[in-house]
Scaffold this active site. Structure first.
Site, PDB file in Angstrom:
ATOM      1  N   GLU A 356       0.836  -1.195   0.000  1.00  0.00           N
ATOM      2  CA  GLU A 356       0.000   0.000   0.000  1.00  0.00           C
ATOM      3  C   GLU A 356       0.858   1.227   0.000  1.00  0.00           C
ATOM      4  O   GLU A 356       1.846   1.303   0.728  1.00  0.00           O
ATOM      5  CB  GLU A 356      -0.779   0.097   1.286  1.00  0.00           C
ATOM      6  CG  GLU A 356      -1.861  -0.834   1.405  1.00  0.00           C
ATOM      7  CD  GLU A 356      -1.948  -1.213   2.854  1.00  0.00           C
ATOM      8  OE1 GLU A 356      -1.382  -0.507   3.707  1.00  0.00           O
ATOM      9  OE2 GLU A 356      -2.579  -2.236   3.075  1.00  0.00           O
ATOM     10  N   HIS A 442      -1.583  -6.502  11.282  1.00  0.00           N
ATOM     11  CA  HIS A 442      -2.457  -7.573  10.780  1.00  0.00           C
ATOM     12  C   HIS A 442      -2.191  -8.905  11.479  1.00  0.00           C
ATOM     13  O   HIS A 442      -1.831  -9.880  10.826  1.00  0.00           O
ATOM     14  CB  HIS A 442      -2.252  -7.759   9.273  1.00  0.00           C
ATOM     15  CG  HIS A 442      -2.559  -6.557   8.441  1.00  0.00           C
ATOM     16  ND1 HIS A 442      -2.178  -6.457   7.114  1.00  0.00           N
ATOM     17  CD2 HIS A 442      -3.234  -5.419   8.721  1.00  0.00           C
ATOM     18  CE1 HIS A 442      -2.587  -5.293   6.629  1.00  0.00           C
ATOM     19  NE2 HIS A 442      -3.221  -4.635   7.569  1.00  0.00           N
ATOM     20  N   ASN A 480      -4.850  -6.729   3.042  1.00  0.00           N
ATOM     21  CA  ASN A 480      -5.391  -6.290   4.331  1.00  0.00           C
ATOM     22  C   ASN A 480      -6.540  -7.225   4.708  1.00  0.00           C
ATOM     23  O   ASN A 480      -7.378  -7.551   3.878  1.00  0.00           O
ATOM     24  CB  ASN A 480      -5.898  -4.855   4.221  1.00  0.00           C
ATOM     25  CG  ASN A 480      -4.962  -3.999   3.406  1.00  0.00           C
ATOM     26  OD1 ASN A 480      -4.776  -4.265   2.223  1.00  0.00           O
ATOM     27  ND2 ASN A 480      -4.368  -3.025   4.014  1.00  0.00           N
TER      28      ASN A 480
HETATM   29  P1  FDA Z   1     -10.588  -7.032  16.365  1.00  0.00           P
HETATM   30  O1  FDA Z   1      -9.202  -6.877  16.868  1.00  0.00           O
HETATM   31  O2  FDA Z   1     -11.086  -6.073  15.372  1.00  0.00           O
HETATM   32  O3  FDA Z   1     -11.600  -6.960  17.598  1.00  0.00           O
HETATM   33  C1  FDA Z   1     -11.373  -7.608  18.808  1.00  0.00           C
HETATM   34  C2  FDA Z   1     -12.125  -6.867  19.904  1.00  0.00           C
HETATM   35  O4  FDA Z   1     -12.189  -7.675  21.073  1.00  0.00           O
HETATM   36  C3  FDA Z   1     -11.486  -5.548  20.319  1.00  0.00           C
HETATM   37  O5  FDA Z   1     -12.458  -4.538  20.341  1.00  0.00           O
HETATM   38  C4  FDA Z   1     -10.953  -5.842  21.726  1.00  0.00           C
HETATM   39  O6  FDA Z   1     -10.968  -4.712  22.573  1.00  0.00           O
HETATM   40  C5  FDA Z   1     -11.921  -6.895  22.209  1.00  0.00           C
HETATM   41  N1  FDA Z   1     -11.373  -7.810  23.218  1.00  0.00           N
HETATM   42  C6  FDA Z   1     -10.184  -8.451  23.194  1.00  0.00           C
HETATM   43  N2  FDA Z   1     -10.055  -9.259  24.256  1.00  0.00           N
HETATM   44  C7  FDA Z   1     -11.195  -9.127  24.986  1.00  0.00           C
HETATM   45  C8  FDA Z   1     -11.643  -9.702  26.207  1.00  0.00           C
HETATM   46  N3  FDA Z   1     -10.909 -10.598  26.896  1.00  0.00           N
HETATM   47  N4  FDA Z   1     -12.849  -9.309  26.697  1.00  0.00           N
HETATM   48  C9  FDA Z   1     -13.617  -8.401  26.012  1.00  0.00           C
HETATM   49  N5  FDA Z   1     -13.221  -7.829  24.843  1.00  0.00           N
HETATM   50  C10 FDA Z   1     -12.026  -8.200  24.337  1.00  0.00           C
HETATM   51  N6  FDA Z   1      -7.133  -4.231   8.100  1.00  0.00           N
HETATM   52  C11 FDA Z   1      -7.658  -4.023   6.879  1.00  0.00           C
HETATM   53  O7  FDA Z   1      -8.268  -4.924   6.312  1.00  0.00           O
HETATM   54  N7  FDA Z   1      -7.518  -2.795   6.276  1.00  0.00           N
HETATM   55  C12 FDA Z   1      -6.831  -1.774   6.859  1.00  0.00           C
HETATM   56  O8  FDA Z   1      -6.744  -0.675   6.305  1.00  0.00           O
HETATM   57  C13 FDA Z   1      -6.246  -1.996   8.135  1.00  0.00           C
HETATM   58  N8  FDA Z   1      -5.499  -1.037   8.759  1.00  0.00           N
HETATM   59  C14 FDA Z   1      -5.114  -1.197  10.068  1.00  0.00           C
HETATM   60  C15 FDA Z   1      -4.515  -0.151  10.771  1.00  0.00           C
HETATM   61  C16 FDA Z   1      -4.219  -0.288  12.115  1.00  0.00           C
HETATM   62  C17 FDA Z   1      -3.563   0.845  12.858  1.00  0.00           C
HETATM   63  C18 FDA Z   1      -4.517  -1.501  12.788  1.00  0.00           C
HETATM   64  C19 FDA Z   1      -4.225  -1.681  14.249  1.00  0.00           C
HETATM   65  C20 FDA Z   1      -5.101  -2.542  12.096  1.00  0.00           C
HETATM   66  C21 FDA Z   1      -5.405  -2.414  10.735  1.00  0.00           C
HETATM   67  N9  FDA Z   1      -6.018  -3.441  10.032  1.00  0.00           N
HETATM   68  C22 FDA Z   1      -6.470  -3.231   8.755  1.00  0.00           C
HETATM   69  C23 FDA Z   1      -6.270  -4.755  10.662  1.00  0.00           C
HETATM   70  C24 FDA Z   1      -7.729  -4.963  11.073  1.00  0.00           C
HETATM   71  O9  FDA Z   1      -8.191  -3.855  11.821  1.00  0.00           O
HETATM   72  C25 FDA Z   1      -7.805  -6.266  11.893  1.00  0.00           C
HETATM   73  O10 FDA Z   1      -7.377  -7.319  11.055  1.00  0.00           O
HETATM   74  C26 FDA Z   1      -9.220  -6.556  12.370  1.00  0.00           C
HETATM   75  O11 FDA Z   1      -9.708  -5.519  13.179  1.00  0.00           O
HETATM   76  C27 FDA Z   1      -9.260  -7.867  13.134  1.00  0.00           C
HETATM   77  O12 FDA Z   1     -10.619  -8.192  13.360  1.00  0.00           O
HETATM   78  P2  FDA Z   1     -11.030  -9.236  14.460  1.00  0.00           P
HETATM   79  O13 FDA Z   1     -12.488  -9.502  14.333  1.00  0.00           O
HETATM   80  O14 FDA Z   1     -10.114 -10.396  14.392  1.00  0.00           O
HETATM   81  O15 FDA Z   1     -10.738  -8.543  15.885  1.00  0.00           O
END
Ligand code: FDA
Length: 507
Positions: A356, A442, A480
């Site tokens: 990207e 990721h 992504n």
């Molecule tokens: P995700 O991480 O989204 O959600 C998990 C949730 O569970 C969180 O809200 C967390 O607080 C909660 N949680 C965790 N443990 C818990 C517990 N014990 N009790 C209660 N709650 C709990 N991807 C993409 O496709 N395009 C993009 O442009 C980007 N860019 C990007 C930038 C940045 C800065 C980051 C950090 C990440 C990206 N990503 C991305 C990655 C993308 O955001 C990521 O892959 C997904 O959010 C993952 O989705 P999940 O459903 O796996 O969990």
């Protein structure tokens, strides 16, 4: 105490969790979502919900006393980071020994902090990564469903060509093309019409005000505006915030009993609750869901969990790098924080890379071209339970990222040669460094589909226990990941509702 009983609990509110909750709600199943982060809908003293990237405050970070931005340095000066008060802010950086992982915290999970890039993987690579999943069904049904529910759109190409806000992307495109490389537009959940109004001065600026990673105040269709809004709209789904699931056990009747800590946004423990349910969906992300299951296995609360829990982790080949342009190639002091273009060299058999073209919205001319490269790295990490710290520790070494660095280097060496340019060495920390190989955005894997679970995310060894998030994907997807996480969750939950949940909970 025996606590509250709800038919279905979903842990987390990210992509996998939000899909599961919406479809359970539509099926008439009363569902409780438990999210450790805040709900982000109330403006702070400055009138904004989120603090933005240039002057981050406590809202930016998850219980840190100093922000930990990915590009902390510029000419080795720590310019981007600030001292802050520890608070339930929106972005967490989970620091393991040799890899740091950025994750979102709050209602919407990663969708609150991410760049919104919404990419459907190349079918051939999807088939390589998840060969047991029917790709026909994914590409005709679940990817389209995910894309439309997430409201994925592509930038207006005429506007892209003329706006100063994408000068940086056009400069990088020309330089890629000088090296014989092609670029492709990257779809996004950011509302492109809103962005154009931001440029015209008729809408409040977010993408054009350097907002991303610590939340977007406007324009981005994060999950709270798509899947989660629809889930709440079913009338069957509720969300408890600042509730962290700590432990899972199973009772004799097969129901699950969760120990849940409720805190205030300053971190003070308010209550420890016991909540029980029949069907339990883990959507706490690669780190979160894996940690919950590892802890349950290692402390003996779910003793039948298998040895596959914790395996198959990878950073999706993430490597950041930056190039210095010649003075006659400015990248612009005005840069949209939402990427729109990628260099697509995934078909290169020696070193597949999808890179990207990332913004560096510093508000001044930097002549920097920044990239997030997604490479194909076969190395995998493993989570192990650290009993003393009561947390999952990641076994992953810097050397394991060498194949990813080599792939990124081969692509950007080509671009540098073709344009007589060089790398920037001062952006990724205090030491000289052209490739950021010690953090990722990721995280994928930890509870891999078909290994830790069956082919639909049902956890091996238990009934009515499911993994729904990025931990199902074995370490790499080539683009992504959130569209793939969403589509896979759509596929899995449809099957689970039909076969396991059926009429058992309907009123
Ligand atoms: P995700 O991480 O989204 O959600 C998990 C949730 O569970 C969180 O809200 C967390 O607080 C909660 N949680 C965790 N443990 C818990 C517990 N014990 N009790 C209660 N709650 C709990 N991807 C993409 O496709 N395009 C993009 O442009 C980007 N860019 C990007 C930038 C940045 C800065 C980051 C950090 C990440 C990206 N990503 C991305 C990655 C993308 O955001 C990521 O892959 C997904 O959010 C993952 O989705 P999940 O459903 O796996 O969990």
């Amino acid at each position: 105490s025996d606590g509250t009983f709800v038919p279905a609990v979903v842990v987390g509110t990210g992509y996998g969790a939000a899909v599961s909750a919406l479809r359970l709600g539509e099926a008439g199943v009363s569902t409780l979502m438990l999210e450790m982060g805040r709900l982000w809908n109330q403006p702070g003293p400055d009138g904004n919900v989120f603090s933005g990237m240039l002057r981050p405050d406590k809202r930016s970070s998850w219980f840190k006393s100093r922000t930990e931005a990915p590009l902390g340095s510029f000419l080795w000066l720590d310019v981007a980071n600030r001292d802050i008060e520890p608070y339930a802010g929106v972005l967490d950086r989970v620091n393991f020994d040799q890899m740091s992982v950025y994750v979102g915290r709050g209602v919407g999970g990663g969708s609150l902090v991410n760049g919104g890039m919404a990419v459907t993987p190349r079918r051939s690579y999807f088939e390589e990564v998840l060969p047991q999943v029917d790709a026909d069904e994914m590409y005709t049904k679940y990817f389209p469903r995910a894309n439309s529910t997430l409201r994925v759109k592509t930038i207006d190409k005429a506007w892209f060509e003329e706006t100063e806000w994408y000068t940086y992307a056009r400069v990088s495109r020309r330089q890629a093309s000088n090296a014989g490389l092609s670029t492709t537009f990257v779809p996004n959940v950011y509302d492109w019409d809103h962005m154009r109004r931001e440029a015209d001065g008729t809408a409040a600026r977010s993408a054009l005000a350097a907002e991303v990673i610590y939340g977007n105040n406007h324009g981005k269709v994060s999950l709270d505006k798509s899947y989660l809004a629809a889930a709440l709209g079913t009338g069957k789904v509720t969300i408890e915030t600042l509730h962290q699931v700590k432990a899972i056990r199973q009772r004799n009747d097969g129901t699950y009993l969760l120990t849940v800590e409720q805190k205030d946004a300053g971190g003070k423990l308010l209550a420890t609750k016991e909540i029980s349910c029949r069907h339990l969906f883990l959507g706490a992300g690669s780190l979160g869901s894996t940690e919950l299951l590892l802890r349950a296995r290692e402390t003996g609360t779910l003793p039948n969990l298998g040895s596959e829990i914790g395996g198959g982790w990878g950073p999706n080949g993430n490597i950041m790098t930056a190039r210095a342009n010649h003075v006659w190639n400015p990248t612009g002091s005005h840069q949209s924080s939402i990427p729109a273009l990628g260099i697509d060299d995934w078909d290169n058999p020696d070193a597949p890379v999808f890179a990207e073209i990332a913004p560096l919205p510093a508000g001044l001319e930097t002549w920097v071209s920044l990239y997030l490269a997604i490479t194909k790295n076969p190395e995998r990490g493993t989570f192990v339970y650290d009993a003393a710290e009561d947390r999952a520790d990641l076994r992953w070494t810097r050397e394991q990222n060498a194949p990813a660095v080599a792939a990124a280097k081969s692509l950007f060496d080509r671009i540098n040669r073709a344009n007589t340019t060089m790398y920037r060495y001062d952006l990724f920390g205090k030491q000289l460094k052209a490739f950021a190989d010690d953090f990722c955005y990721h995280p994928l894997g930890g509870c891999v589909l078909g290994k830790a679970t069956d082919n639909y995310g049902r956890v091996t060894g238990y009934e009515n226990l499911y993994v729904t998030d990025g931990s199902l994907i074995p370490g790499s997807i080539g683009v992504n990941p959130f569209v793939t996480i969403t589509a896979l969750a759509e596929r899995n939950v449809e099957r689970v509702i039909r076969e396991d949940v059926k009429d058992s909970h309907r009123d």
